[in-house]
Motif scaffolding. Structure first.
Motif, PDB file in Angstrom:
ATOM      1  N   PRO A 169      17.172   3.454  -6.161  1.00 28.82           N
ATOM      2  CA  PRO A 169      16.496   4.464  -5.347  1.00 28.82           C
ATOM      3  C   PRO A 169      16.078   5.660  -6.190  1.00 28.82           C
ATOM      4  N   LEU A 170      14.788   6.018  -6.087  1.00 28.79           N
ATOM      5  CA  LEU A 170      14.267   7.151  -6.872  1.00 28.79           C
ATOM      6  C   LEU A 170      14.246   8.401  -6.003  1.00 28.79           C
ATOM      7  N   VAL A 171      15.122   9.360  -6.319  1.00 27.76           N
ATOM      8  CA  VAL A 171      15.074  10.667  -5.658  1.00 27.76           C
ATOM      9  C   VAL A 171      14.362  11.595  -6.636  1.00 27.76           C
ATOM     10  N   LYS A 219       5.288   0.728 -11.105  1.00 28.05           N
ATOM     11  CA  LYS A 219       5.492  -0.227 -12.220  1.00 28.05           C
ATOM     12  C   LYS A 219       6.939  -0.178 -12.682  1.00 28.05           C
ATOM     13  N   ASN A 220       7.460   1.045 -12.774  1.00 26.83           N
ATOM     14  CA  ASN A 220       8.849   1.236 -13.184  1.00 26.83           C
ATOM     15  C   ASN A 220       9.818   0.574 -12.213  1.00 26.83           C
ATOM     16  N   ALA A 221       9.398   0.468 -10.947  1.00 24.16           N
ATOM     17  CA  ALA A 221      10.241  -0.167  -9.928  1.00 24.16           C
ATOM     18  C   ALA A 221      10.078  -1.687  -9.935  1.00 24.16           C
ATOM     19  N   GLY A 222       9.207  -2.218 -10.815  1.00 24.76           N
ATOM     20  CA  GLY A 222       9.121  -3.672 -10.974  1.00 24.76           C
ATOM     21  C   GLY A 222       7.819  -4.304 -10.560  1.00 24.76           C
ATOM     22  N   ALA A 270       4.738  13.906  -2.716  1.00 25.04           N
ATOM     23  CA  ALA A 270       6.050  13.325  -3.022  1.00 25.04           C
ATOM     24  C   ALA A 270       5.916  11.938  -3.647  1.00 25.04           C
ATOM     25  N   VAL A 271       6.828  11.614  -4.565  1.00 25.21           N
ATOM     26  CA  VAL A 271       6.973  10.225  -5.014  1.00 25.21           C
ATOM     27  C   VAL A 271       8.406   9.802  -4.758  1.00 25.21           C
ATOM     28  N   GLY A 272       8.576   8.508  -4.470  1.00 23.10           N
ATOM     29  CA  GLY A 272       9.912   8.030  -4.119  1.00 23.10           C
ATOM     30  C   GLY A 272      10.428   8.845  -2.955  1.00 23.10           C
ATOM     31  N   LYS A 273      11.674   9.333  -3.076  1.00 25.48           N
ATOM     32  CA  LYS A 273      12.270  10.077  -1.970  1.00 25.48           C
ATOM     33  C   LYS A 273      12.531  11.520  -2.332  1.00 25.48           C
ATOM     34  N   LEU A 309       0.858  -1.190   0.000  1.00 26.14           N
ATOM     35  CA  LEU A 309       0.000   0.000   0.000  1.00 26.14           C
ATOM     36  C   LEU A 309       0.891   1.237   0.000  1.00 26.14           C
ATOM     37  N   GLY A 310       0.404   2.344  -0.553  1.00 22.04           N
ATOM     38  CA  GLY A 310       1.243   3.548  -0.643  1.00 22.04           C
ATOM     39  C   GLY A 310       2.522   3.239  -1.398  1.00 22.04           C
ATOM     40  N   ALA A 311       2.363   2.498  -2.528  1.00 26.21           N
ATOM     41  CA  ALA A 311       3.518   1.861  -3.164  1.00 26.21           C
ATOM     42  C   ALA A 311       4.483   2.821  -3.854  1.00 26.21           C
ATOM     43  N   SER A 312       4.105   4.086  -4.033  1.00 28.98           N
ATOM     44  CA  SER A 312       5.052   5.020  -4.653  1.00 28.98           C
ATOM     45  C   SER A 312       5.745   5.897  -3.616  1.00 28.98           C
ATOM     46  N   GLY A 313       5.401   5.716  -2.328  1.00 26.08           N
ATOM     47  CA  GLY A 313       6.022   6.531  -1.276  1.00 26.08           C
ATOM     48  C   GLY A 313       7.410   6.001  -0.932  1.00 26.08           C
ATOM     49  N   GLY A 314       8.039   6.613   0.057  1.00 27.64           N
ATOM     50  CA  GLY A 314       9.416   6.249   0.407  1.00 27.64           C
ATOM     51  C   GLY A 314       9.558   4.779   0.761  1.00 27.64           C
TER      52      GLY A 314
END
Ligand code: NAP
Length: 325
Positions: free
Chosen positions: A293-295, A181-184, A316-319, A146-151
């Motif tokens: 890691p996506l900054v 999706k981009n993270a797999g 925010a998305v990723g970090k 859940l919240g899969a695009s967060g940190g």
């Protein structure tokens, strides 16, 4: 040195950038020249007085940092001046220097830059501990994030894939799901538009998911727990929604399921060798390109408040990282 200061609990716009005295390293501490600091959801809470720790005023927020060791206390033997490191600090990283207990500091791989290192320890450390020590996720199992695009969520997607799971990423918008999706991630659910329970039923042929990674809580927890598989494990990671959910325990009984608390900071302190082993694995996966890691945004130190707000406002998305020097 320059430091962002919280002088009274309140919104991020009240934070001020000031010149303050540099700290000194005590016997079991190192002094860190901070190059970059990661922003995490607890930063949004600590400045409002809503976090489990309430530092004395004035304090700098900032729970993790990367930089160079500037001095070592007399009891520190595993680090030396000049080492490139990452540190879990709790607070204090939005400042040019910080004194940190040695057990919270790890050397970083030579190929890892400070921005990436500042975005790494909290999210990957938490998600690795959650999926490895707590859930004992197995290859071939289904993992719902859940919240899969967060940190922490995005780190869980990547680690879940690296551990061989089938990952279902759930988030609140198409843009956020594209990041997952981009993270797999293998499957995507937009929980703003579709019924989470129905989608999970469809994607698991009615079997439910083996492991649920929940950093959001609130209504999502209520729906997700009803979609857990026999012998499933639900990881209680956080409550970004603002509501701590309550569990009718008959749901755990009916599925032979476990609800598992995750507190990475305490784990790192109580089981330092297990934590260090986790990071050796994480660094190896990073070197192999399995973790990316996506900054998504880097803010200058004087805009640390805006960086915190981007998490509080669910933007925010990723970090998000604060460049300190
Ligand atoms: N247990 C531990 O050891 C540990 C360690 C680190 C962090 N945490 C906790 O994990 C949670 C997430 O931290 P993070 O740093 O990954 O935060 P983050 O990057 O801001 O991610 C949080 C996610 O939660 C979702 N969300 C749902 N409702 C929200 C709301 N009202 N406000 C903000 N976000 C909302 C958002 O995704 P959607 O918009 O897609 O829903 C967002 O991507 C926090 O509760 C934090 O305290 C726990």
């Amino acid at each position: 040195m320059k430091a962002v200061l919280c002088k009274a609990f309140g919104p991020a716009e009240n934070l001020v950038l000031e010149e303050v005295a540099s700290p000194e390293a005590k016997k079991n501490e190192i002094l860190l020249d901070v190059h970059a600091a990661g922003v995490n959801f607890p930063d949004t809470l600590i400045i409002e007085g809503k976090y489990q720790f309430k530092p004395p005023f004035p304090f700098s927020p900032g729970g993790e940092a990367a930089g160079v060791v500037a001095a070592v206390g007399e009891k520190i033997s595993h680090l030396k001046v000049g080492d490139r490191v990452m540190a879990l600090t709790g607070w204090g990283s939005f400042a040019e220097q910080i004194a940190v207990p040695g057990y919270n500091v790890l050397p970083i791989p030579s190929a890892m830059d400070f921005t990436t290192a500042a975005a790494f320890s909290m999210t990957y450390g938490t998600s690795m501990h959650a999926l490895k020590q707590r859930a004992q996720l197995q290859p071939g199992e289904t993992l719902l994030v859940l919240g899969a695009s967060g940190g922490v969520g995005l780190a869980a997607v990547e680690i879940g894939k690296a551990m061989g799971a089938r990952v279902i990423a759930a988030a609140s918008s198409a843009e956020k799901l594209a990041v997952a999706k981009n993270a797999g991630a293998d499957e995507l659910i937009n929980y703003s538009e579709s019924n989470l329970k129905e989608e999970l039923k469809r994607l698991t042929q009615g079997n439910g998911v083996d492991v649920i990674y929940d950093p959001v809580g609130g209504d999502l927890f209520d729906h997700a727990i009803r979609s857990i598989a026999w012998n499933g494990r639900l990881l209680v990671v956080g409550f970004a929604s603002g509501r701590i959910p309550e569990l009718p325990v008959n749901l755990a009984l009916l599925k032979g399921a476990a609800v598992l608390g995750v507190f990475w900071g305490s784990f790192a302190q109580r089981q330092p060798q297990d934590n260090a082993a986790n990071f050796q694995q994480l660094f190896a996966w990073h070197a192999e390109g399995k973790l990316k890691p996506l900054v998504s945004q880097v803010y200058p130190l004087e805009k640390a408040g805006e960086a915190i707000d981007s998490l509080a406002n669910r933007k925010a998305v990723g970090k998000v990282v604060v460049a300190v020097r």
